[in-house]
Design a protein around this motif. Structure first.
Motif, PDB file in Angstrom:
ATOM      1  N   ILE A 290     -62.185 -19.431 -40.399  1.00 54.22           N
ATOM      2  CA  ILE A 290     -63.254 -19.946 -41.246  1.00 54.22           C
ATOM      3  C   ILE A 290     -62.664 -20.486 -42.548  1.00 54.22           C
ATOM      4  N   LEU A 291     -63.054 -21.698 -42.900  1.00 56.05           N
ATOM      5  CA  LEU A 291     -62.654 -22.305 -44.162  1.00 56.05           C
ATOM      6  C   LEU A 291     -63.849 -22.275 -45.106  1.00 56.05           C
ATOM      7  N   VAL A 292     -63.680 -21.686 -46.271  1.00 58.42           N
ATOM      8  CA  VAL A 292     -64.715 -21.650 -47.293  1.00 58.42           C
ATOM      9  C   VAL A 292     -64.331 -22.626 -48.399  1.00 58.42           C
ATOM     10  N   TYR A 293     -65.206 -23.586 -48.674  1.00 57.10           N
ATOM     11  CA  TYR A 293     -64.919 -24.574 -49.722  1.00 57.10           C
ATOM     12  C   TYR A 293     -65.322 -23.990 -51.076  1.00 57.10           C
ATOM     13  N   VAL A 294     -64.340 -23.835 -51.952  1.00 59.64           N
ATOM     14  CA  VAL A 294     -64.537 -23.185 -53.246  1.00 59.64           C
ATOM     15  C   VAL A 294     -64.604 -24.233 -54.355  1.00 59.64           C
ATOM     16  N   THR A 295     -65.615 -24.124 -55.207  1.00 60.28           N
ATOM     17  CA  THR A 295     -65.793 -25.015 -56.354  1.00 60.28           C
ATOM     18  C   THR A 295     -66.012 -24.163 -57.598  1.00 60.28           C
ATOM     19  N   PRO A 296     -66.114 -24.805 -58.772  1.00 60.42           N
ATOM     20  CA  PRO A 296     -66.431 -24.023 -59.972  1.00 60.42           C
ATOM     21  C   PRO A 296     -67.856 -23.475 -59.991  1.00 60.42           C
ATOM     22  N   ASP A 297     -68.711 -23.943 -59.095  1.00 60.33           N
ATOM     23  CA  ASP A 297     -70.107 -23.524 -59.102  1.00 60.33           C
ATOM     24  C   ASP A 297     -70.234 -22.024 -58.814  1.00 60.33           C
ATOM     25  N   PRO A 298     -71.142 -21.320 -59.496  1.00 61.56           N
ATOM     26  CA  PRO A 298     -71.330 -19.876 -59.271  1.00 61.56           C
ATOM     27  C   PRO A 298     -71.631 -19.504 -57.824  1.00 61.56           C
ATOM     28  N   SER A 299     -72.188 -20.429 -57.040  1.00 60.02           N
ATOM     29  CA  SER A 299     -72.520 -20.132 -55.641  1.00 60.02           C
ATOM     30  C   SER A 299     -71.280 -19.846 -54.799  1.00 60.02           C
TER      31      SER A 299
ATOM     32  N   ALA B 136     -63.908 -34.771 -48.899  1.00 57.14           N
ATOM     33  CA  ALA B 136     -64.277 -34.562 -47.499  1.00 57.14           C
ATOM     34  C   ALA B 136     -63.078 -34.748 -46.584  1.00 57.14           C
ATOM     35  N   GLU B 137     -62.319 -35.821 -46.803  1.00 54.99           N
ATOM     36  CA  GLU B 137     -61.159 -36.076 -45.951  1.00 54.99           C
ATOM     37  C   GLU B 137     -60.078 -35.007 -46.127  1.00 54.99           C
ATOM     38  N   GLU B 138     -59.866 -34.569 -47.360  1.00 59.47           N
ATOM     39  CA  GLU B 138     -58.878 -33.518 -47.610  1.00 59.47           C
ATOM     40  C   GLU B 138     -59.260 -32.230 -46.871  1.00 59.47           C
ATOM     41  N   LEU B 139     -60.540 -31.864 -46.952  1.00 58.64           N
ATOM     42  CA  LEU B 139     -61.004 -30.639 -46.304  1.00 58.64           C
ATOM     43  C   LEU B 139     -60.851 -30.712 -44.787  1.00 58.64           C
ATOM     44  N   VAL B 140     -61.294 -31.817 -44.203  1.00 60.23           N
ATOM     45  CA  VAL B 140     -61.277 -31.940 -42.745  1.00 60.23           C
ATOM     46  C   VAL B 140     -59.841 -32.051 -42.229  1.00 60.23           C
ATOM     47  N   THR B 141     -58.999 -32.814 -42.915  1.00 60.89           N
ATOM     48  CA  THR B 141     -57.589 -32.917 -42.514  1.00 60.89           C
ATOM     49  C   THR B 141     -56.917 -31.550 -42.556  1.00 60.89           C
ATOM     50  N   PHE B 142     -57.137 -30.819 -43.640  1.00 61.25           N
ATOM     51  CA  PHE B 142     -56.578 -29.474 -43.761  1.00 61.25           C
ATOM     52  C   PHE B 142     -57.100 -28.571 -42.647  1.00 61.25           C
ATOM     53  N   ALA B 143     -58.408 -28.661 -42.385  1.00 60.70           N
ATOM     54  CA  ALA B 143     -59.023 -27.822 -41.353  1.00 60.70           C
ATOM     55  C   ALA B 143     -58.370 -28.062 -39.991  1.00 60.70           C
ATOM     56  N   ARG B 144     -58.128 -29.320 -39.659  1.00 56.78           N
ATOM     57  CA  ARG B 144     -57.506 -29.617 -38.366  1.00 56.78           C
ATOM     58  C   ARG B 144     -56.063 -29.121 -38.329  1.00 56.78           C
ATOM     59  N   GLN B 145     -55.343 -29.300 -39.424  1.00 50.57           N
ATOM     60  CA  GLN B 145     -53.945 -28.866 -39.473  1.00 50.57           C
ATOM     61  C   GLN B 145     -53.807 -27.351 -39.346  1.00 50.57           C
ATOM     62  N   HIS B 146     -54.842 -26.625 -39.746  1.00 52.62           N
ATOM     63  CA  HIS B 146     -54.776 -25.159 -39.740  1.00 52.62           C
ATOM     64  C   HIS B 146     -55.700 -24.538 -38.694  1.00 52.62           C
ATOM     65  N   ALA B 147     -56.082 -25.310 -37.704  1.00 58.11           N
ATOM     66  CA  ALA B 147     -56.866 -24.811 -36.564  1.00 58.11           C
ATOM     67  C   ALA B 147     -58.147 -24.105 -37.001  1.00 58.11           C
ATOM     68  N   VAL B 148     -58.815 -24.651 -38.016  1.00 60.60           N
ATOM     69  CA  VAL B 148     -60.072 -24.086 -38.497  1.00 60.60           C
ATOM     70  C   VAL B 148     -61.179 -24.349 -37.488  1.00 60.60           C
ATOM     71  N   THR B 149     -61.993 -23.331 -37.224  1.00 62.27           N
ATOM     72  CA  THR B 149     -63.094 -23.481 -36.264  1.00 62.27           C
ATOM     73  C   THR B 149     -64.454 -23.609 -36.941  1.00 62.27           C
ATOM     74  N   GLN B 150     -64.542 -23.159 -38.198  1.00 57.01           N
ATOM     75  CA  GLN B 150     -65.802 -23.251 -38.933  1.00 57.01           C
ATOM     76  C   GLN B 150     -65.514 -23.613 -40.386  1.00 57.01           C
ATOM     77  N   ILE B 151     -66.352 -24.467 -40.953  1.00 55.34           N
ATOM     78  CA  ILE B 151     -66.262 -24.799 -42.378  1.00 55.34           C
ATOM     79  C   ILE B 151     -67.557 -24.354 -43.048  1.00 55.34           C
ATOM     80  N   TYR B 152     -67.424 -23.568 -44.114  1.00 54.42           N
ATOM     81  CA  TYR B 152     -68.579 -23.084 -44.868  1.00 54.42           C
ATOM     82  C   TYR B 152     -68.705 -23.884 -46.167  1.00 54.42           C
ATOM     83  N   LEU B 153     -69.867 -24.519 -46.348  1.00 55.28           N
ATOM     84  CA  LEU B 153     -70.154 -25.289 -47.556  1.00 55.28           C
ATOM     85  C   LEU B 153     -71.435 -24.755 -48.197  1.00 55.28           C
ATOM     86  N   ALA B 154     -71.478 -24.761 -49.514  1.00 55.31           N
ATOM     87  CA  ALA B 154     -72.710 -24.388 -50.208  1.00 55.31           C
ATOM     88  C   ALA B 154     -73.656 -25.582 -50.206  1.00 55.31           C
ATOM     89  N   ARG B 155     -74.940 -25.321 -50.070  1.00 56.71           N
ATOM     90  CA  ARG B 155     -75.917 -26.412 -50.108  1.00 56.71           C
ATOM     91  C   ARG B 155     -75.926 -27.034 -51.499  1.00 56.71           C
TER      92      ARG B 155
END
Length: 370
Positions: free
Chosen positions: A243-252, A316-335
């Protein structure tokens, strides 16, 4: 570009046993002391490193005949506080040490900030530890417990600490029986009992917390199965999950990290916390955003997630490219939010990630209203 910052705890030499409950008064400390008495009868060297009586006569009586290590006194802001004397326990070096209230935060000035860190220190010095905690103090359940009860638990224990326990025992009592104990003054007395009824001790809340504790105990038991048992087919488990969790400065991001970690643990998979920065260095970011982002990445490392900081302008491209390179099966994004903090994380980003990652499961996690 990515920077990995895993935290790996040394495997403890001592064994940890956790007595898990869902509320004060279910009998965790009583059962722990009962087992300590049995250890003593079997001529096993056991001491009590920390015990919180809470004015409960039956529990206090279970202490009789057990060796108690005196507490250490600390001065803080003109007042005196007593904490577990870890160095005293180490000098005594028993086979087993009894430590109540695992999630406790130590007074400033202590060698370590948390009691669970003290326990890890004792384990690392070949001392077995028996300890107590309630399920609502598990870090990954913090948001779930808040939305269930309306109460934010401030003292938490990272899941990886409990997961390395040799044994987790649930100490159970029906909510009705617990409320009866509360009414009789066994759990708390006077105003404290009344305040408890207005918070965690509502029957509906106790029922939900008990169910949570039962599920958590079942999960902990399953995670300790032998390799042969784990190899048997299971309808509810999937192998190779990442699982890849996308982390931002947002409190969520904090809630997103907890959710991703929780799901990864249940699936017995990996969880990665990934941030994307358009600047080459974090120091080039707006100070407030940098501080928030660093705080969330530090929080993820504390839960034993491997963190990565990617550099690029197309998030978006950075996240997806990284996900494929690291065999990620799920990406978690905050709404995305319609108002407030703005960043590259917009509704367009969610749509672009979904388009680019057609072969990866995308989970959009909404932040629940408080």
């Amino acid at each position: 570009m990515s920077n990995s910052s895993p935290i790996e705890a040394d495997a403890p030499k001592g064994k940890l046993k956790v007595f898990l409950g869902y509320a004060a008064g279910v009998g965790k400390t009583y059962q722990m002391l009962e087992e300590a008495q049995e250890l003593k009868r079997r001529a096993i060297d056991v001491v009590v490193g920390y015990f919180e009586p809470h004015a409960r006569p039956d529990t206090i009586a279970m202490l009789e005949g057990l060796e108690v290590i005196p507490r250490r006194t600390y001065d803080y802001r003109g007042s005196q506080f007593q904490e577990m004397d870890v160095e005293g326990i180490l000098r005594r070096h028993p086979q087993v040490c009894i430590v109540d209230e695992f999630p406790h935060t130590n007074v400033p000035g202590s060698t370590r900030g948390k009691r669970w860190e003290d326990v890890l220190f004792l384990l690392g010095n070949s001392i077995d530890v028996y300890t107590t905690m309630n399920v609502q103090h598990l870090e990954s359940l913090n948001d779930q417990v808040f939305h269930m009860t309306g109460i934010r638990v401030r003292e938490t224990v990272p899941d990886w600490v409990v997961q390395q326990a040799a044994e987790v025992v649930m100490v159970d009592l029906t909510p009705r029986a617990l409320l009866n104990r509360l009414d009789r003054g066994v759990v708390y007395q006077g105003d404290k009992a009344q305040r408890a009824k207005e918070n965690f001790f509502k029957e509906s809340t106790l029922v939900a917390l008990r169910e949570l504790a039962l599920r958590e105990t079942a999960f902990e038991i399953e995670s300790r199965q032998t390799p042969e048992e784990k190899s048997r087919p299971k309808v509810t488990s999937r192998s190779g999950e990442r699982i890849l969790v996308y982390v931002t400065p947002d409190p969520s991001s904090a809630a997103l990290i907890r959710r991703g970690k929780r799901v990864a643990d249940y699936l017995q998979g990996d969880c990665l916390a990934v941030a994307v920065c358009s600047a080459k260095k974090l120091s080039e970011l707006d100070p407030a955003h940098r501080e928030s982002l660093e705080k969330h990445l530090h929080f993820a490392r504390g839960l034993h997630l491997i963190t990565h900081l990617l550099t690029g302008h197309d998030t978006a491209e950075e996240l997806v490219t990284f996900a494929r390179q690291h065999a990620v099966t799920q990406i978690y994004l905050a709404r995305p939010k319609s108002q407030g903090w703005r960043s590259p994380f917009t509704r367009d980003l969610v749509q672009r990630v979904a388009r680019l990652a057609r072969d990866i499961e995308i989970t959009i996690v909404a932040e629940r209203a408080h």
